[in-house]
Scaffold this motif. Structure first.
Motif, PDB file in Angstrom:
ATOM      1  N   GLN A 285      38.311  40.446  44.238  1.00 14.85           N
ATOM      2  CA  GLN A 285      38.974  38.952  44.646  1.00 14.85           C
ATOM      3  C   GLN A 285      40.040  39.389  45.381  1.00 14.85           C
ATOM      4  O   GLN A 285      40.448  38.489  46.445  1.00 14.85           O
TER       5      GLN A 285
ATOM      6  N   CYS B 178      44.485  41.146  39.522  1.00 14.69           N
ATOM      7  CA  CYS B 178      44.930  40.583  40.844  1.00 14.69           C
ATOM      8  C   CYS B 178      46.217  40.522  41.039  1.00 14.69           C
ATOM      9  O   CYS B 178      46.533  40.924  42.183  1.00 14.69           O
ATOM     10  N   GLU B 179      46.789  40.089  40.115  1.00 12.48           N
ATOM     11  CA  GLU B 179      48.214  39.904  40.092  1.00 12.48           C
ATOM     12  C   GLU B 179      49.074  41.302  40.375  1.00 12.48           C
ATOM     13  O   GLU B 179      49.915  41.582  40.957  1.00 12.48           O
TER      14      GLU B 179
ATOM     15  N   GLY C 273      38.814  41.252  39.321  1.00 13.92           N
ATOM     16  CA  GLY C 273      40.141  40.875  39.852  1.00 13.92           C
ATOM     17  C   GLY C 273      40.493  41.871  41.258  1.00 13.92           C
ATOM     18  O   GLY C 273      41.096  41.151  42.186  1.00 13.92           O
TER      19      GLY C 273
ATOM     20  N   GLN D  57      41.028  39.926  34.714  1.00 12.82           N
ATOM     21  CA  GLN D  57      40.761  39.637  36.055  1.00 12.82           C
ATOM     22  C   GLN D  57      42.031  39.308  36.689  1.00 12.82           C
ATOM     23  O   GLN D  57      42.391  39.601  37.702  1.00 12.82           O
ATOM     24  N   GLU D  58      42.670  38.510  35.969  1.00 12.99           N
ATOM     25  CA  GLU D  58      44.126  37.735  36.545  1.00 12.99           C
ATOM     26  C   GLU D  58      45.082  38.888  36.598  1.00 12.99           C
ATOM     27  O   GLU D  58      45.565  38.899  37.763  1.00 12.99           O
TER      28      GLU D  58
ATOM     29  N   GLU E  21      36.107  42.706  34.233  1.00 10.14           N
ATOM     30  CA  GLU E  21      37.091  41.852  34.639  1.00 10.14           C
ATOM     31  C   GLU E  21      38.212  42.478  35.714  1.00 10.14           C
ATOM     32  O   GLU E  21      38.332  41.787  36.707  1.00 10.14           O
TER      33      GLU E  21
END
Length: 344
Positions: free
Chosen positions: A115, A87-88, A112, A83-84, A108
């Motif tokens: 979000q 998003c990154e 991400g 997920q991180e 996940e």
């Protein structure tokens, strides 16, 4: 998700679609290999432990067979990391983020990407290369299991826009997004038991887990199910709130469901005997459970489930929501995420 957030998601999707042209497809280039899309910047998010290590074993194949697309490949290191990373990746300008793994990895990455849209970071298309155990989300969006198949679909670059659900309750009072479905009751316990069957993988693990669960979870809690236009109080051995069609790698919980129609297919299984559960399992495998007196399917955009007696074990896309919850609120948001798929 409030109305301002919904408007923001729709705006991000329109901007994303404009970047690829009105059809949502990439421009194409003929070369010696065949018809290839001029792919944008791609991030591969690989779960190395997915599919009992199939994720890690897929890396050399991906590096060799996608090298002309120049993807950036990263391995996840812990639960929640995909997920991180997704998003990154959006923040770094990647236009396609590919989940390489199973349903957990896909969930996940989906979270991400959603979000990233909500935070105003940007948007990206989601791809899936299925090397996990269940791969039900991929199945629901038209992506078959396997490295060659997944890479070919990624090359073709066909896209469609799908609905995304959000569930609040249990370990996620703030909400968690999902693409395939929420399983409550028997279905959730099957998933929990399948995780314990280390020597097995794929659909076989879910079959064994389902047979085991018959002896573990056979008394239905009494639940209140609030839908768009009705409220039901009933003993429910299982409540499956489906955006996709399949769970557990082969159980067709909602064979007529669509990820693009703006509605969940809610499958409710009432209390039946253990002998009757044995009979129902093959019907769910074939998707022929409709018509059984203990089964009903209702379509709704909003679903709330409350335990009046007993508790609610539940998962979303295979990720545990709660083992003994009391309340879950689920809603569907149409046309949120653009995915790369075999069918449009």
């Amino acid at each position: 998700m409030g109305e301002p957030e919904k408007r923001h998601l729709r705006l991000c999707h329109r901007r994303n679609q404009a970047a690829w042209g009105c059809s949502g497809h990439a421009h194409r280039l003929q070369n010696s290999i065949g018809v290839l899309p001029l792919m944008p910047k791609i991030k591969l998010v690989v779960n190395p432990v997915s599919g009992r290590g199939a994720g890690l074993r897929s890396v050399p194949y991906l590096e060799e067979n996608l090298k002309d697309l120049h993807p950036s490949l990263v391995l996840t290191e812990r639960p929640g990391h995909a997920q991180e990373l997704a998003c990154e990746a959006v923040a770094s300008g990647f236009e396609v983020v590919v989940a390489v793994g199973g349903d957990g990895t896909s969930n996940e990455v989906l979270n991400g990407l959603v979000q990233a849209q909500l935070k105003g970071v940007g948007s990206a298309k989601m791809g899936v290369i299925s090397v996990g155990r269940g791969n039900d989300f991929a199945y629901g969006i038209g992506v078959p299991k396997g490295l060659p198949e997944g890479c070919q679909i990624l090359r073709q670059g066909k896209t469609k826009v799908i609905d995304v659900g959000v569930v609040s309750g249990g370990f996620y009072p703030q909400g968690r997004y999902f693409g395939n479905g929420v399983g409550i009751g028997f279905d959730a316990v099957v998933g929990f038991e399948a995780l314990k069957l280390a020597p097995l993988s794929g659909f076989a693990s879910y079959i064994i887990a389902a047979l085991k669960t018959i002896y573990l979870y056979y008394t239905a809690p009494i639940v209140k199910i609030t839908l768009d236009d009705q409220t039901i109080e009933t003993p429910a051995l299982m409540v499956s709130i489906m955006n996709g069609r399949r769970m557990g790698g082969g159980f067709m919980m909602a064979p007529a469901s669509s990820t693009q129609d703006g509605l969940f297919d809610v499958c409710i299984a009432g209390q039946v005997s253990r002998a009757e559960i044995f009979k129902l399992i093959p019907r769910f495998m074939k998707g022929t459970q409709e018509g059984h007196p203990a089964i009903r399917t209702i379509r709704s955009r909003q679903v709330a489930v409350t335990a009046l007696q007993g508790s609610l074990p539940a998962h979303a896309d295979g990720e545990t929501l709660c083992t003994a919850g009391e309340n879950l609120a689920v809603s569907l948001h149409p046309a949120v995420l653009e995915v790369i798929t075999m069918t449009t």
